[in-house]
Design an enzyme around this catalytic site. Structure first.
Site, PDB file in Angstrom:
ATOM      1  N   TYR A   1       0.887  -1.211   0.016  1.00 14.20           N
ATOM      2  CA  TYR A   1      -0.056   0.003   0.108  1.00 14.20           C
ATOM      3  C   TYR A   1       0.804   1.426   0.226  1.00 14.20           C
ATOM      4  CZ  TYR A   1      -2.534   3.736   2.443  1.00 14.20           C
ATOM      5  OH  TYR A   1      -3.151   5.030   2.819  1.00 14.20           O
TER       6      TYR A   1
HETATM    7  P1  NAD Z   1     -12.215   5.219   2.506  1.00 13.29           P
HETATM    8  O1  NAD Z   1     -12.008   3.859   1.791  1.00 13.29           O
HETATM    9  O2  NAD Z   1     -13.249   5.679   3.530  1.00 13.29           O
HETATM   10  O3  NAD Z   1     -12.355   6.483   1.161  1.00 13.29           O
HETATM   11  C1  NAD Z   1     -12.041   6.027  -0.136  1.00 13.29           C
HETATM   12  C2  NAD Z   1     -13.014   6.234  -1.197  1.00 13.29           C
HETATM   13  O4  NAD Z   1     -12.387   6.262  -2.477  1.00 13.29           O
HETATM   14  C3  NAD Z   1     -13.899   5.047  -1.013  1.00 13.29           C
HETATM   15  O5  NAD Z   1     -15.407   5.543  -0.553  1.00 13.29           O
HETATM   16  C4  NAD Z   1     -14.030   4.226  -2.475  1.00 13.29           C
HETATM   17  O6  NAD Z   1     -15.086   3.709  -2.866  1.00 13.29           O
HETATM   18  C5  NAD Z   1     -13.263   5.336  -3.128  1.00 13.29           C
HETATM   19  N1  NAD Z   1     -12.558   4.810  -4.420  1.00 13.29           N
HETATM   20  C6  NAD Z   1     -11.412   4.118  -4.128  1.00 13.29           C
HETATM   21  N2  NAD Z   1     -10.809   4.180  -5.367  1.00 13.29           N
HETATM   22  C7  NAD Z   1     -11.551   4.592  -6.363  1.00 13.29           C
HETATM   23  C8  NAD Z   1     -11.405   4.713  -7.796  1.00 13.29           C
HETATM   24  N3  NAD Z   1     -10.479   4.357  -8.470  1.00 13.29           N
HETATM   25  N4  NAD Z   1     -12.424   5.685  -8.382  1.00 13.29           N
HETATM   26  C9  NAD Z   1     -13.379   6.198  -7.793  1.00 13.29           C
HETATM   27  N5  NAD Z   1     -13.621   5.828  -6.445  1.00 13.29           N
HETATM   28  C10 NAD Z   1     -12.544   5.283  -5.746  1.00 13.29           C
HETATM   29  O7  NAD Z   1     -10.797   5.720   2.853  1.00 13.29           O
HETATM   30  P2  NAD Z   1     -10.438   6.782   3.934  1.00 13.29           P
HETATM   31  O8  NAD Z   1      -9.855   6.630   5.151  1.00 13.29           O
HETATM   32  O9  NAD Z   1     -11.333   7.916   3.966  1.00 13.29           O
HETATM   33  O10 NAD Z   1      -9.045   7.450   3.071  1.00 13.29           O
HETATM   34  C11 NAD Z   1      -9.198   8.594   2.133  1.00 13.29           C
HETATM   35  C12 NAD Z   1      -7.820   8.762   1.591  1.00 13.29           C
HETATM   36  O11 NAD Z   1      -6.873   9.210   2.586  1.00 13.29           O
HETATM   37  C13 NAD Z   1      -7.189   7.618   0.856  1.00 13.29           C
HETATM   38  O12 NAD Z   1      -6.249   8.161  -0.278  1.00 13.29           O
HETATM   39  C14 NAD Z   1      -6.124   7.156   1.907  1.00 13.29           C
HETATM   40  O13 NAD Z   1      -4.972   6.267   1.264  1.00 13.29           O
HETATM   41  C15 NAD Z   1      -5.586   8.231   2.570  1.00 13.29           C
HETATM   42  N6  NAD Z   1      -5.011   8.162   3.958  1.00 13.29           N
HETATM   43  C16 NAD Z   1      -6.032   7.788   5.031  1.00 13.29           C
HETATM   44  C17 NAD Z   1      -5.733   7.587   6.289  1.00 13.29           C
HETATM   45  C18 NAD Z   1      -6.514   7.239   7.279  1.00 13.29           C
HETATM   46  O14 NAD Z   1      -5.934   7.135   8.459  1.00 13.29           O
HETATM   47  N7  NAD Z   1      -7.810   7.044   7.046  1.00 13.29           N
HETATM   48  C19 NAD Z   1      -4.050   7.965   6.531  1.00 13.29           C
HETATM   49  C20 NAD Z   1      -3.457   8.283   5.521  1.00 13.29           C
HETATM   50  C21 NAD Z   1      -3.865   8.444   4.128  1.00 13.29           C
HETATM   51  C1  UGA Z   2      -3.856   4.082   8.983  1.00 12.70           C
HETATM   52  C2  UGA Z   2      -4.774   4.040   7.646  1.00 12.70           C
HETATM   53  O1  UGA Z   2      -5.637   2.794   7.753  1.00 12.70           O
HETATM   54  C3  UGA Z   2      -4.071   4.132   6.352  1.00 12.70           C
HETATM   55  O2  UGA Z   2      -5.157   4.092   5.378  1.00 12.70           O
HETATM   56  C4  UGA Z   2      -3.148   4.885   6.350  1.00 12.70           C
HETATM   57  O3  UGA Z   2      -2.480   5.298   5.331  1.00 12.70           O
HETATM   58  C5  UGA Z   2      -2.127   5.099   7.492  1.00 12.70           C
HETATM   59  O4  UGA Z   2      -2.927   4.965   8.710  1.00 12.70           O
HETATM   60  C6  UGA Z   2      -1.168   6.350   7.570  1.00 12.70           C
HETATM   61  O5  UGA Z   2      -0.766   6.694   8.683  1.00 12.70           O
HETATM   62  O6  UGA Z   2      -0.666   6.468   6.554  1.00 12.70           O
HETATM   63  P1  UGA Z   2      -2.899   2.430  10.535  1.00 12.70           P
HETATM   64  O7  UGA Z   2      -1.917   3.156  11.182  1.00 12.70           O
HETATM   65  O8  UGA Z   2      -2.493   0.692  10.421  1.00 12.70           O
HETATM   66  O9  UGA Z   2      -3.215   3.020   9.019  1.00 12.70           O
HETATM   67  O10 UGA Z   2      -4.155   2.355  11.271  1.00 12.70           O
HETATM   68  P2  UGA Z   2      -5.115   1.647  12.316  1.00 12.70           P
HETATM   69  O11 UGA Z   2      -5.769   0.518  11.502  1.00 12.70           O
HETATM   70  O12 UGA Z   2      -6.055   2.473  13.149  1.00 12.70           O
HETATM   71  O13 UGA Z   2      -3.944   0.690  13.105  1.00 12.70           O
HETATM   72  C7  UGA Z   2      -3.387   1.650  14.158  1.00 12.70           C
HETATM   73  C8  UGA Z   2      -2.515   0.357  14.988  1.00 12.70           C
HETATM   74  O14 UGA Z   2      -3.484  -0.390  15.748  1.00 12.70           O
HETATM   75  C9  UGA Z   2      -1.530  -0.534  13.996  1.00 12.70           C
HETATM   76  O15 UGA Z   2      -0.565  -0.654  14.927  1.00 12.70           O
HETATM   77  C10 UGA Z   2      -2.521  -1.708  14.010  1.00 12.70           C
HETATM   78  O16 UGA Z   2      -1.411  -2.879  13.891  1.00 12.70           O
HETATM   79  C11 UGA Z   2      -3.161  -1.713  15.406  1.00 12.70           C
HETATM   80  N1  UGA Z   2      -4.338  -2.569  15.232  1.00 12.70           N
HETATM   81  C12 UGA Z   2      -5.535  -2.277  14.300  1.00 12.70           C
HETATM   82  C13 UGA Z   2      -4.770  -3.718  16.263  1.00 12.70           C
HETATM   83  O17 UGA Z   2      -3.856  -3.679  17.200  1.00 12.70           O
HETATM   84  N2  UGA Z   2      -5.919  -4.124  15.904  1.00 12.70           N
HETATM   85  C14 UGA Z   2      -6.954  -4.025  15.040  1.00 12.70           C
HETATM   86  O18 UGA Z   2      -7.861  -4.550  14.884  1.00 12.70           O
HETATM   87  C15 UGA Z   2      -6.392  -2.857  14.252  1.00 12.70           C
END
Ligand code: NAD
Ligand code: UGA
Length: 319
Positions: free
Chosen positions: A149
């Site tokens: 990813y």
């Molecule tokens: P999410 O899955 O809730 O939202 C992403 C949305 O994009 C989904 O609703 C999906 O249907 C849509 N999508 C995916 N691929 C597509 C495509 N090719 N065409 C049209 N629609 C598409 O995820 P999120 O947690 O809201 O993340 C949003 C963005 O932020 C992502 O780019 C993710 O990599 C980035 N990001 C998220 C986190 C986090 O902690 N949530 C952290 C770092 C980066």
């Molecule tokens: C999150 C988002 O899911 C990604 O989309 C994003 O890119 C990433 O942050 C980021 O910062 O760039 P992650 O940090 O793995 O990824 O977020 P969580 O799923 O909330 O996990 C946080 C921590 O909790 C991790 O260490 C994971 O191993 C742990 N975890 C998660 C558990 O122990 N149990 C679970 O059921 C889920």
């Protein structure tokens, strides 16, 4: 302003759409409703968004849409669409990650260039750093993603930079650090842990729980996106952290406090692709965007808990 948001039915995208509409923008939302989690959640958000006359929904994939037509007259693009899970990006699913995260981004950047879009803000990720040699993580550090990813998020970030350097497209990349708050994806730790606290089910803890994350409240992430659109340096990359780095064990304690319930913990091994620690140096975003995260972890967890607790009340009271 006419803004286009990709991933508009997602967790962060749906919060951004709300803020843009509140600010008076016309918003085009693209979301192909990928089945990375329950589509009913995404459909409900689309239904709510469509009640606003200034919102237009396009329910298709970026890989196949006629983007030129959609981008006509758009002032700024917020590119959030992607497959976001870290741990699920191995094996056969990588093909979808490559398509949704890299190829779709290249199509969007190309079409934004052709249509003369003024600004493209890309949602990147702390996962581009991998297991960093130095903490806090700074934008100048060498990126060494630790998951497939992370590789796809970095590839799209490079594409954003290349479109800027070669053609002058005004791209800005924002490296989000683990975002939480109401509507968080069901595969993420805080949503899982709060739901388990509410329902009395057990959680799975990956590893020893001493790994750390710089948890960022979703409203702060959205503020950073808006600031990047207004005043981010073209071609730049900014960390967007919450200033709340804690271990997962500390997170569990905080969740027990905020919910008033004890969590039953089942231990599992460290998951492949998970980095040990994340911690953002946000001084560049502070200097150039005037961005400072405002929501403490306690405050953010309390709001997130309210939303999760309310969901259950809704489920119990609906016919
Ligand atoms: P999410 O899955 O809730 O939202 C992403 C949305 O994009 C989904 O609703 C999906 O249907 C849509 N999508 C995916 N691929 C597509 C495509 N090719 N065409 C049209 N629609 C598409 O995820 P999120 O947690 O809201 O993340 C949003 C963005 O932020 C992502 O780019 C993710 O990599 C980035 N990001 C998220 C986190 C986090 O902690 N949530 C952290 C770092 C980066
Ligand atoms: C999150 C988002 O899911 C990604 O989309 C994003 O890119 C990433 O942050 C980021 O910062 O760039 P992650 O940090 O793995 O990824 O977020 P969580 O799923 O909330 O996990 C946080 C921590 O909790 C991790 O260490 C994971 O191993 C742990 N975890 C998660 C558990 O122990 N149990 C679970 O059921 C889920």
């Amino acid at each position: 302003m006419r803004s286009l948001v990709t991933g508009s039915a997602g967790f962060i995208g749906s919060h951004l759409v709300e803020r843009l509409l509140e600010a008076g923008d016309e918003v085009v939302g693209i979301d192909g409703l990928v089945e990375n989690y329950d589509l009913a959640l995404k459909r409900a958000r689309v239904d709510r968004q469509r009640q606003e006359a200034r919102f237009e929904y396009v329910g298709d994939m970026l890989e196949t849409l006629d983007l030129d037509e959609l981008l006509e007259g758009v002032d700024r693009v917020f590119h959030l669409a992607a497959l976001p899970g870290v741990r699920s990006s191995w094996g056969a699913s990588f093909q979808d990650y490559a398509s949704h995260n890299i190829y779709a981004s290249q199509r969007l950047f190309e079409a934004s260039l052709q249509q003369g879009v003024g600004r493209v803000v890309y949602a990147s990720s702390s996962s581009v750093y991998g297991d960093a040699a130095q903490l806090p993580m700074r934008e100048s550090a060498r990126e060494k993603p630790f998951s497939p990813y992370g590789v796809t998020k970095l590839a799209a970030e490079h594409l954003a930079r290349l479109y800027h350097r070669n053609y002058g497209l005004a791209t800005v990349s924002m490296r989000f650090f683990t975002v939480y708050g109401p509507r968080q994806r069901p595969d993420m730790a805080i949503q899982r842990f709060l739901t388990a606290a509410r329902d009395g089910t057990s959680i799975r803890l990956f590893g020893d729980g001493e790994q750390t994350r710089d948890f960022t409240y979703v409203a702060d992430t959205v503020t950073a996106l808006l600031r990047a659109a207004e005043r981010g340096q073209e071609g730049a990359v900014y960390n967007v952290g919450g200033g709340s780095t804690v271990t997962v064990n500390q997170l569990i304690e905080a969740i027990e406090e905020v919910s008033g319930n004890r969590l039953q913990v089942e231990r599992e091994g460290v998951q492949r692709g998970d980095v040990r620690d994340t911690c953002a140096d946000t001084s560049l975003a502070e200097t150039e965007l005037g961005f400072v995260p405002e929501t403490s972890l306690r405050e953010g967890l309390a709001k997130h808990w309210q939303a999760v607790a309310h969901e259950s009340t809704e489920a119990l009271t609906s016919p």
